[in-house]
Design a protein around this motif. Structure first.
Motif, PDB file in Angstrom:
ATOM      1  N   GLN A 241       0.832  -1.205   0.000  1.00 37.10           N
ATOM      2  CA  GLN A 241       0.000   0.000   0.000  1.00 37.10           C
ATOM      3  C   GLN A 241       0.867   1.254   0.000  1.00 37.10           C
ATOM      4  O   GLN A 241       0.533   2.261  -0.632  1.00 37.10           O
ATOM      5  CB  GLN A 241      -0.921  -0.002   1.216  1.00 37.10           C
ATOM      6  N   VAL A 242       1.979   1.211   0.726  1.00 42.37           N
ATOM      7  CA  VAL A 242       2.948   2.306   0.737  1.00 42.37           C
ATOM      8  C   VAL A 242       4.338   1.713   0.692  1.00 42.37           C
ATOM      9  O   VAL A 242       4.551   0.545   1.042  1.00 42.37           O
ATOM     10  CB  VAL A 242       2.809   3.204   1.983  1.00 42.37           C
ATOM     11  N   LEU A 285       4.463  25.906  18.984  1.00 48.71           N
ATOM     12  CA  LEU A 285       4.478  24.700  18.161  1.00 48.71           C
ATOM     13  C   LEU A 285       3.076  24.402  17.660  1.00 48.71           C
ATOM     14  O   LEU A 285       2.104  24.469  18.422  1.00 48.71           O
ATOM     15  CB  LEU A 285       4.982  23.502  18.968  1.00 48.71           C
ATOM     16  N   ASP A 286       2.962  24.078  16.387  1.00 49.73           N
ATOM     17  CA  ASP A 286       1.771  23.473  15.790  1.00 49.73           C
ATOM     18  C   ASP A 286       2.238  22.158  15.172  1.00 49.73           C
ATOM     19  O   ASP A 286       3.047  22.154  14.247  1.00 49.73           O
ATOM     20  CB  ASP A 286       1.158  24.357  14.709  1.00 49.73           C
ATOM     21  N   LEU A 287       1.743  21.040  15.699  1.00 50.74           N
ATOM     22  CA  LEU A 287       2.205  19.720  15.279  1.00 50.74           C
ATOM     23  C   LEU A 287       1.016  18.871  14.867  1.00 50.74           C
ATOM     24  O   LEU A 287       0.126  18.605  15.676  1.00 50.74           O
ATOM     25  CB  LEU A 287       2.959  19.045  16.425  1.00 50.74           C
ATOM     26  N   TRP A 288       0.992  18.458  13.594  1.00 48.83           N
ATOM     27  CA  TRP A 288      -0.077  17.604  13.069  1.00 48.83           C
ATOM     28  C   TRP A 288       0.446  16.172  12.946  1.00 48.83           C
ATOM     29  O   TRP A 288       1.470  15.922  12.311  1.00 48.83           O
ATOM     30  CB  TRP A 288      -0.531  18.106  11.704  1.00 48.83           C
ATOM     31  N   SER A 289      -0.265  15.227  13.553  1.00 47.50           N
ATOM     32  CA  SER A 289       0.151  13.818  13.557  1.00 47.50           C
ATOM     33  C   SER A 289      -1.042  12.933  13.240  1.00 47.50           C
ATOM     34  O   SER A 289      -2.197  13.336  13.400  1.00 47.50           O
ATOM     35  CB  SER A 289       0.727  13.432  14.926  1.00 47.50           C
ATOM     36  N   ASN A 290      -0.738  11.696  12.807  1.00 46.69           N
ATOM     37  CA  ASN A 290      -1.789  10.725  12.530  1.00 46.69           C
ATOM     38  C   ASN A 290      -1.187   9.336  12.702  1.00 46.69           C
ATOM     39  O   ASN A 290      -0.529   8.809  11.807  1.00 46.69           O
ATOM     40  CB  ASN A 290      -2.343  10.893  11.117  1.00 46.69           C
ATOM     41  N   PHE A 291      -1.391   8.748  13.878  1.00 50.80           N
ATOM     42  CA  PHE A 291      -0.762   7.479  14.210  1.00 50.80           C
ATOM     43  C   PHE A 291      -1.699   6.286  14.049  1.00 50.80           C
ATOM     44  O   PHE A 291      -1.244   5.158  13.943  1.00 50.80           O
ATOM     45  CB  PHE A 291      -0.233   7.520  15.637  1.00 50.80           C
ATOM     46  N   GLN A 292      -3.016   6.525  14.061  1.00 54.53           N
ATOM     47  CA  GLN A 292      -3.964   5.402  13.996  1.00 54.53           C
ATOM     48  C   GLN A 292      -4.850   5.447  12.756  1.00 54.53           C
ATOM     49  O   GLN A 292      -5.676   4.560  12.556  1.00 54.53           O
ATOM     50  CB  GLN A 292      -4.817   5.375  15.265  1.00 54.53           C
ATOM     51  N   TYR A 293      -4.738   6.467  11.942  1.00 54.28           N
ATOM     52  CA  TYR A 293      -5.308   6.567  10.598  1.00 54.28           C
ATOM     53  C   TYR A 293      -6.826   6.653  10.585  1.00 54.28           C
ATOM     54  O   TYR A 293      -7.369   7.736  10.330  1.00 54.28           O
ATOM     55  CB  TYR A 293      -4.807   5.410   9.713  1.00 54.28           C
ATOM     56  N   SER A 639      -4.083   0.171  15.088  1.00 53.95           N
ATOM     57  CA  SER A 639      -4.425   1.192  14.100  1.00 53.95           C
ATOM     58  C   SER A 639      -5.360   0.571  13.073  1.00 53.95           C
ATOM     59  O   SER A 639      -5.483  -0.652  12.974  1.00 53.95           O
ATOM     60  CB  SER A 639      -3.166   1.740  13.423  1.00 53.95           C
ATOM     61  N   GLN A 640      -6.018   1.409  12.318  1.00 52.17           N
ATOM     62  CA  GLN A 640      -6.966   0.940  11.311  1.00 52.17           C
ATOM     63  C   GLN A 640      -6.688   1.648   9.998  1.00 52.17           C
ATOM     64  O   GLN A 640      -6.769   2.876   9.903  1.00 52.17           O
ATOM     65  CB  GLN A 640      -8.408   1.221  11.763  1.00 52.17           C
ATOM     66  N   LEU A 641      -6.332   0.860   8.983  1.00 58.50           N
ATOM     67  CA  LEU A 641      -6.092   1.413   7.658  1.00 58.50           C
ATOM     68  C   LEU A 641      -7.411   1.615   6.927  1.00 58.50           C
ATOM     69  O   LEU A 641      -8.431   0.988   7.254  1.00 58.50           O
ATOM     70  CB  LEU A 641      -5.195   0.480   6.844  1.00 58.50           C
ATOM     71  N   ALA A 642      -7.401   2.471   5.931  1.00 54.72           N
ATOM     72  CA  ALA A 642      -8.587   2.661   5.100  1.00 54.72           C
ATOM     73  C   ALA A 642      -8.977   1.331   4.462  1.00 54.72           C
ATOM     74  O   ALA A 642      -8.136   0.610   3.926  1.00 54.72           O
ATOM     75  CB  ALA A 642      -8.314   3.712   4.022  1.00 54.72           C
ATOM     76  N   GLY A 643     -10.229   0.961   4.561  1.00 52.68           N
ATOM     77  CA  GLY A 643     -10.707  -0.305   4.017  1.00 52.68           C
ATOM     78  C   GLY A 643     -10.754  -1.427   5.015  1.00 52.68           C
ATOM     79  O   GLY A 643     -11.360  -2.476   4.741  1.00 52.68           O
ATOM     80  N   GLU A 644     -10.124  -1.268   6.167  1.00 54.30           N
ATOM     81  CA  GLU A 644     -10.199  -2.275   7.213  1.00 54.30           C
ATOM     82  C   GLU A 644     -11.439  -2.058   8.069  1.00 54.30           C
ATOM     83  O   GLU A 644     -11.840  -0.923   8.335  1.00 54.30           O
ATOM     84  CB  GLU A 644      -8.942  -2.241   8.091  1.00 54.30           C
ATOM     85  N   GLY A 645     -12.025  -3.152   8.555  1.00 52.41           N
ATOM     86  CA  GLY A 645     -13.267  -3.045   9.309  1.00 52.41           C
ATOM     87  C   GLY A 645     -13.081  -2.735  10.772  1.00 52.41           C
ATOM     88  O   GLY A 645     -14.029  -2.335  11.454  1.00 52.41           O
ATOM     89  N   ALA A 646     -11.875  -2.928  11.280  1.00 50.94           N
ATOM     90  CA  ALA A 646     -11.615  -2.685  12.696  1.00 50.94           C
ATOM     91  C   ALA A 646     -10.123  -2.433  12.885  1.00 50.94           C
ATOM     92  O   ALA A 646      -9.303  -2.700  12.000  1.00 50.94           O
ATOM     93  CB  ALA A 646     -12.061  -3.875  13.534  1.00 50.94           C
TER      94      ALA A 646
END
Length: 669
Positions: A241-242, A285-293, A639-646
């Motif tokens: 996927q990546v 500081l302005d910090l944008w993060s995304n650890f669980q999607y 974490s949950q990727l796009a397309g995963e149900g849980a």
């Protein structure tokens, strides 16, 4: 050292000067304190500014996100996160940020200019009355030069859009020295989405006299912004996927700034020494993060969040030492006073998508104050025995005005921490150290007044203690039995009453358990000739929670057990000079039952230099020389990727950068 701006004669080789600077026989109070000279630091190829701290034996510096973010640190069985339990100062100004938007004790050293560092004085363990908050595992005091032998212009170019320029000098002015340094920086990195890290950084210092008898006034300013490739789920890489250097959210990153003013003063009296410093700091500081999607909000909009703060802080420190004789014994009595106030308006956590704010999780105004008094006595009982005993008193108060009224409130705490060191020797250039001491770290102010989970405003949450006590023991030896070989060996133990933390990623507290860590550190510097030196820092530690839980496990996630930093330095080989360094970062448990562990990494960096002319040199730095495909950091969480149900528990990694070349040309004038 070739290419270094320093006061020592340029006729001395790097290894000669290093040996002088790091011999603390008769001065040190433990086997795990020391000094890293500017010459030693200049010999090391550094990928990121924060890696200057890797010259502190046993300390590992890495990164799990964009390079504009504070590094992640590991020492003595601690995953120090971004700085908790390791206190860092630059020019007398504390770098650790309490009640920080991202993490308690956040230590961002991206403003550091390594070429201007005069020395790094370090101590490890809670044995020193002068050291307070965040210093249980250790402390490092970084100081810039007061003057340079010559002005410097330097340009570095490398792969992936890397470009750095530095202009520095120290002209005489009004009977003193005016040190200046200006750094311009850009880097895209190896990432599929360019990091586009831009940095503007400067320092201006006016000084007269010396560190022990003079004064200095220092101003520092830093601005940075970047796009971040954070750690990503291993299953996303395995499925294609990546890519390994790809991202699952191309809009994460940050913007930060830091401005400081400070003054330092010292006076050497007849039989006494006085020191004082005062400082002011403004940062944001302005910090944008995304650890669980997609685990909490689905995709779209996704789980990106922003942590932000605007801070003003100020503080002071003053001390006075008196040298005397009591009943025929030489004594040194010291007393000190320290204070600090931080005002944050605001410090917040927000749900975002594509850096656009969707909702506010919590937003607070915080004022935090501390006042500390310490006293210390050093007595030389015989020619071969001296003792250092100290006592420190700290008082803290917190005022939190939260967007959720239930989480507003006030809290305060006080703590007394005793210290003791017994030093025997020297015998044949060998000293033995016995250390005992208590320390502490403060918790996030928001965690001391919290009552409900800010995500729903209802679920009860346990508040944390404002101050958490630690207790340490150490047995150390420092020796130079063989001429040219300086060696220290330390056996240590550190207990922590609790590891309760405020989790900035969630705006709430995370309960943890009392812990015990113990280990051994062995550091060596061997000067074989005036052109060759070998140094080796080896460390092993054992970290466990003390309250045995057979259902969960007793391992401390992220606690590294084995590290090594080994270097070979060459100089005075005609026009040639160079260095080769190996850093080993051992495996860590990623979960309490040790069923999931990180991999180890061994990285080699190379510097090869050539003096084109007496004042001009060319250097090639090669990072990750063998192009090893290892990871800077690994985590285990869901974490949950796009397309995963849980959500799915998985390993999340941030890869080490591939083999990278940088060329630097320097000219002194």
């Amino acid at each position: 050292m070739t290419g270094v701006l320093a006061h020592e004669s340029p006729e001395l080789s790097a290894v000669e000067v290093r040996a002088r600077a790091e011999n603390l026989e008769g001065i040190a109070a433990s086997g795990s304190e020391g000094v890293v000279s500017s010459q030693r630091l200049a010999a090391v190829p550094i990928l990121r500014p924060g890696e200057a701290l890797e010259m502190v034996p046993g300390l590992i510096v890495t990164q799990h996100a964009g390079d504009g973010k504070a590094n992640q640190y590991f020492l003595r069985g601690f995953n120090l996160d971004h700085g908790t339990d390791f206190a860092t100062y630059v020019g007398g100004v504390p770098v650790n940020m309490p009640t920080h938007a991202h993490g308690q004790g956040y230590t961002d050293l991206n403003f550091l200019i390594p070429e201007l560092v005069d020395r790094i004085s370090f101590r490890k363990g809670p044995y020193f009355a002068e050291e307070g908050d965040f210093s249980s595992a250790g402390a490092a005091h970084i100081d810039y030069f007061r003057s340079l032998d010559a002005s410097l212009v330097q340009l570095t170019m490398g792969q992936n859009g890397y470009a750095r320029s530095l202009l520095a000098g120290s002209p005489e002015l009004g009977g003193g020295q005016l040190l200046y340094g200006l750094e311009l920086f850009h880097n895209d990195g190896p990432w599929e989405v360019d990091e586009h890290y831009r940095k503007l950084n400067g320092v201006l210092r006016y000084s007269r006299g010396s560190r022990s008898n003079g004064f200095s006034l220092t101003g520092m300013a830093y601005q940075g912004q970047w796009t971040s490739t954070d750690q990503i789920a291993q299953r996303a890489i395995d499925s294609g996927q990546v890519g390994r250097f790809g991202t699952l959210d191309p809009t994460t990153g940050g913007e930060t700034h830091r401005y400081s003013l400070s003054g330092e003063w010292a006076k050497r009296w007849d039989g006494a020494q006085s020191k004082a410093n005062v400082w002011w700091l403004k940062s944001g500081l302005d910090l944008w993060s995304n650890f669980q999607y997609c685990a909490s909000n689905g995709c779209p909009p996704g789980d990106q969040f922003k942590q932000a703060e605007r801070r003003q802080a100020g503080g002071f420190a003053a001390s006075h030492a008196m040298f005397d004789r009591w009943g025929g014994f030489e004594v040194e009595n010291s007393i000190g006073l320290q204070g600090r106030i931080d005002h944050l308006n605001p410090v917040g956590l927000y749900w975002t998508s594509g850096r656009q704010t969707q909702s506010t999780v919590r937003e607070d105004k915080v004022t935090q104050r501390s006042l500390s008094l310490w006293a210390q006595n050093e007595t030389r009982w015989t020619e071969w025995f001296r003792s250092v005993q100290g006592l420190r008193a700290d008082a803290y108060d917190f005022n939190v005005d939260s967007s959720l009224a239930a989480n507003s409130g006030k809290a305060s705490d006080q703590m007394l921490t005793p210290k003791l060191a017994l030093i025997l020797g020297p015998w044949k250039k060998t000293e033995l150290y016995l250390n005992y001491g208590h320390g502490f770290h403060s918790n996030d102010a928001r965690g001391t007044t919290i009552k409900v989970d800010p995500s729903d405003g209802v679920t009860p949450v346990q508040a944390v203690k404002p101050l958490v006590r630690t207790k340490g023991y150490e047995l150390g030896v420092r020796s130079e039995i063989v001429s040219g070989w300086q060696s220290t060996l330390s056996l240590w133990q550190l207990d922590s009453a609790s590891e309760l933390l405020f989790v900035g990623d969630a705006g709430t507290t995370e309960p943890s358990r009392p812990s015990r860590r113990y280990g051994v550190e062995w550091t060596n510097l061997y000067v074989l000739a005036d052109w060759l030196a070998i140094d080796a820092d080896l460390a092993w530690s054992h970290a466990r929670f003390r309250d045995h839980d057979p259902l969960v496990g007793d391992y401390i996630p992220g606690a590294v057990s084995t590290t090594a930093n080994i270097g070979l330095t060459l100089d005075h080989l005609g026009p040639w000079f160079g260095a080769l360094r190996l850093r080993y970062f051992g495996p860590r448990p990623l979960i309490e039952d040790n069923s999931v562990r990180s991999g180890a990494s061994a990285l080699t960096n190379l510097r090869l230099g050539y003096k084109i002319a007496p004042r001009t040199q060319l250097a090639l730095d090669v990072y990750n020389l063998s192009d090893r495909k290892v990871n800077d950091i690994e985590y285990w969480y869901d974490s949950q990727l796009a397309g995963e149900g849980a959500a799915v528990y998985d390993r999340h990694i941030h890869p080490t950068e591939p083999r990278t070349f940088r060329v630097t040309v320097s000219h002194r004038f």
